[in-house]
Design a protein around this motif. Structure first.
Motif, PDB file in Angstrom:
ATOM      1  N   ARG A  51       0.823  -1.219   0.000  1.00  6.46           N
ATOM      2  CA  ARG A  51       0.000   0.000   0.000  1.00  6.46           C
ATOM      3  C   ARG A  51       0.853   1.264   0.000  1.00  6.46           C
ATOM      4  N   VAL A  52       1.870   1.269   0.844  1.00 11.16           N
ATOM      5  CA  VAL A  52       2.725   2.456   0.937  1.00 11.16           C
ATOM      6  C   VAL A  52       3.469   2.693  -0.379  1.00 11.16           C
ATOM      7  N   ALA A  53       3.981   1.606  -0.987  1.00 10.36           N
ATOM      8  CA  ALA A  53       4.788   1.749  -2.194  1.00 10.36           C
ATOM      9  C   ALA A  53       3.969   1.714  -3.479  1.00 10.36           C
ATOM     10  N   ALA A  56       2.156  -4.485  -5.963  1.00  6.29           N
ATOM     11  CA  ALA A  56       1.448  -5.693  -5.544  1.00  6.29           C
ATOM     12  C   ALA A  56       2.332  -6.494  -4.594  1.00  6.29           C
ATOM     13  N   ALA A  57       1.783  -6.917  -3.453  1.00  2.00           N
ATOM     14  CA  ALA A  57       2.557  -7.673  -2.462  1.00  2.00           C
ATOM     15  C   ALA A  57       3.061  -8.986  -3.050  1.00  2.00           C
ATOM     16  N   SER A  58       2.306  -9.589  -3.948  1.00  2.00           N
ATOM     17  CA  SER A  58       2.712 -10.873  -4.533  1.00  2.00           C
ATOM     18  C   SER A  58       3.837 -10.715  -5.547  1.00  2.00           C
ATOM     19  N   ASP A  59       4.111  -9.491  -5.987  1.00  2.16           N
ATOM     20  CA  ASP A  59       5.137  -9.256  -6.999  1.00  2.16           C
ATOM     21  C   ASP A  59       6.451  -8.736  -6.421  1.00  2.16           C
ATOM     22  N   LEU A  60       6.633  -8.795  -5.105  1.00  2.00           N
ATOM     23  CA  LEU A  60       7.886  -8.342  -4.509  1.00  2.00           C
ATOM     24  C   LEU A  60       8.964  -9.402  -4.723  1.00  2.00           C
ATOM     25  N   ARG A 119       5.826  -4.533 -16.824  1.00  2.00           N
ATOM     26  CA  ARG A 119       7.104  -3.897 -17.174  1.00  2.00           C
ATOM     27  C   ARG A 119       7.369  -2.603 -16.418  1.00  2.00           C
ATOM     28  N   SER A 120       6.789  -2.492 -15.252  1.00  3.26           N
ATOM     29  CA  SER A 120       6.980  -1.292 -14.431  1.00  3.26           C
ATOM     30  C   SER A 120       7.405  -1.721 -13.029  1.00  3.26           C
ATOM     31  N   THR A 121       8.695  -1.577 -12.726  1.00  2.00           N
ATOM     32  CA  THR A 121       9.206  -1.978 -11.426  1.00  2.00           C
ATOM     33  C   THR A 121       9.701  -0.760 -10.661  1.00  2.00           C
ATOM     34  N   ARG A 122       9.715  -0.905  -9.323  1.00  2.00           N
ATOM     35  CA  ARG A 122      10.206   0.169  -8.446  1.00  2.00           C
ATOM     36  C   ARG A 122      11.139  -0.431  -7.419  1.00  2.00           C
ATOM     37  N   THR A 123      12.238   0.235  -7.165  1.00  2.00           N
ATOM     38  CA  THR A 123      13.134  -0.160  -6.084  1.00  2.00           C
ATOM     39  C   THR A 123      12.535   0.353  -4.788  1.00  2.00           C
ATOM     40  N   LEU A 124      12.283  -0.576  -3.858  1.00  2.00           N
ATOM     41  CA  LEU A 124      11.650  -0.206  -2.591  1.00  2.00           C
ATOM     42  C   LEU A 124      12.654  -0.035  -1.461  1.00  2.00           C
ATOM     43  N   GLY A 125      13.764  -0.746  -1.524  1.00  2.00           N
ATOM     44  CA  GLY A 125      14.758  -0.641  -0.461  1.00  2.00           C
ATOM     45  C   GLY A 125      16.031  -1.373  -0.836  1.00  2.00           C
ATOM     46  N   THR A 126      17.094  -1.053  -0.118  1.00  2.00           N
ATOM     47  CA  THR A 126      18.390  -1.663  -0.397  1.00  2.00           C
ATOM     48  C   THR A 126      19.108  -2.023   0.900  1.00  2.00           C
ATOM     49  N   ALA A 127      20.035  -2.954   0.777  1.00  2.00           N
ATOM     50  CA  ALA A 127      20.915  -3.327   1.880  1.00  2.00           C
ATOM     51  C   ALA A 127      22.225  -3.827   1.273  1.00  2.00           C
ATOM     52  N   GLN A 146      19.319  -4.754   7.944  1.00  2.00           N
ATOM     53  CA  GLN A 146      18.281  -3.742   7.906  1.00  2.00           C
ATOM     54  C   GLN A 146      18.184  -3.208   6.486  1.00  2.00           C
ATOM     55  N   VAL A 147      16.989  -3.341   5.918  1.00  2.00           N
ATOM     56  CA  VAL A 147      16.740  -2.816   4.580  1.00  2.00           C
ATOM     57  C   VAL A 147      16.228  -1.394   4.737  1.00  2.00           C
ATOM     58  N   ARG A 148      16.880  -0.467   4.088  1.00  2.00           N
ATOM     59  CA  ARG A 148      16.453   0.924   4.130  1.00  2.00           C
ATOM     60  C   ARG A 148      15.410   1.113   3.045  1.00  2.00           C
ATOM     61  N   LEU A 149      14.155   1.277   3.470  1.00  2.00           N
ATOM     62  CA  LEU A 149      13.078   1.473   2.516  1.00  2.00           C
ATOM     63  C   LEU A 149      13.139   2.885   1.952  1.00  2.00           C
ATOM     64  N   ARG A 150      12.954   2.989   0.661  1.00  2.01           N
ATOM     65  CA  ARG A 150      12.991   4.286  -0.012  1.00  2.01           C
ATOM     66  C   ARG A 150      11.641   4.969   0.124  1.00  2.01           C
ATOM     67  N   THR A 151      11.696   6.254   0.253  1.00  4.60           N
ATOM     68  CA  THR A 151      10.480   7.053   0.313  1.00  4.60           C
ATOM     69  C   THR A 151      10.315   7.775  -1.017  1.00  4.60           C
ATOM     70  N   GLU A 152       9.201   8.439  -1.195  1.00  8.60           N
ATOM     71  CA  GLU A 152       8.973   9.207  -2.415  1.00  8.60           C
ATOM     72  C   GLU A 152      10.022  10.308  -2.563  1.00  8.60           C
ATOM     73  N   THR A 153      10.467  10.887  -1.437  1.00  9.93           N
ATOM     74  CA  THR A 153      11.488  11.937  -1.466  1.00  9.93           C
ATOM     75  C   THR A 153      12.809  11.380  -1.997  1.00  9.93           C
ATOM     76  N   ASP A 154      13.187  10.158  -1.519  1.00  9.91           N
ATOM     77  CA  ASP A 154      14.417   9.533  -1.996  1.00  9.91           C
ATOM     78  C   ASP A 154      14.363   9.303  -3.498  1.00  9.91           C
TER      79      ASP A 154
END
Length: 166
Positions: A51-53, A56-60, A119-127, A146-154
């Motif tokens: 929801r935040v990102a 789809a939860a099944s496509d992570l 064909r539309s992916t988004r990076t949500l976080g990195t470690a 700890q995975v640093r989740l990206r925000t819209e600002t990032d």
């Protein structure tokens, strides 16, 4: 006749002697979304992230890239999320390299990626997982990261930085 000295149970190997393929087990992801839990307390972590990102939860999935000498080595490997309410992969990721190939600064970058459409992916976080510790010994066993989740600002800053250099 004197008995031989007791043998140590610790065995040491140089990483340059180990000709085994590098493998990494990606287990699961835990966490909480305090911003949404007040509104919907029954929301799972996977549903919260989706929801935040806006994915789809099944496509992570998790993309794993091996780096040696400060550069990516080979192609990134990726896992698929097991369907369900938890973010559980429980999947081995094998790289096309052996331990003897590793440089002392070797690390694996982990990227949590979601799909918001075809064909539309988004990076949500990195470690980042360093493969050797401060004493230059190979890390073994379970590593909690700890995975640093990206925000819209990032994401906006990353996009602005990419455009400025062109």
């Amino acid at each position: 006749m004197a008995s031989p000295p007791p043998r140590s149970l610790d065995a040491y190997f140089l990483s340059s002697d180990v000709n085994l393929q590098i493998k990494l087990l990606v287990l699961n992801m835990h966490g909480a979304c305090p911003a949404l839990l007040g509104d919907e307390p029954g929301l799972s972590y996977a549903e919260c992230i989706s929801r935040v990102a806006g994915v789809a939860a099944s496509d992570l999935y998790v993309s794993c890239q091996l780096h040696m000498h400060g550069r990516p080595f080979g192609l990134p490997e990726r896992t698929c999320n097991t369907p369900g309410s938890r973010l559980r992969w429980n999947e081995w990721v094998a790289f096309n390299a052996t331990y003897r190939d590793l440089s002392p600064d070797a690390f694996v970058s982990l990227t949590l990626v979601g799909s918001s459409g075809p064909r539309s992916t988004r990076t949500l976080g990195t470690a980042r997982l360093a493969l050797f510790d401060e004493a230059q010994q190979l890390r073994m066993g379970v590593c909690k990261m700890q995975v640093r989740l990206r925000t819209e600002t990032d994401a906006a800053e990353a996009g602005a930085g990419a455009g400025a250099g062109a």
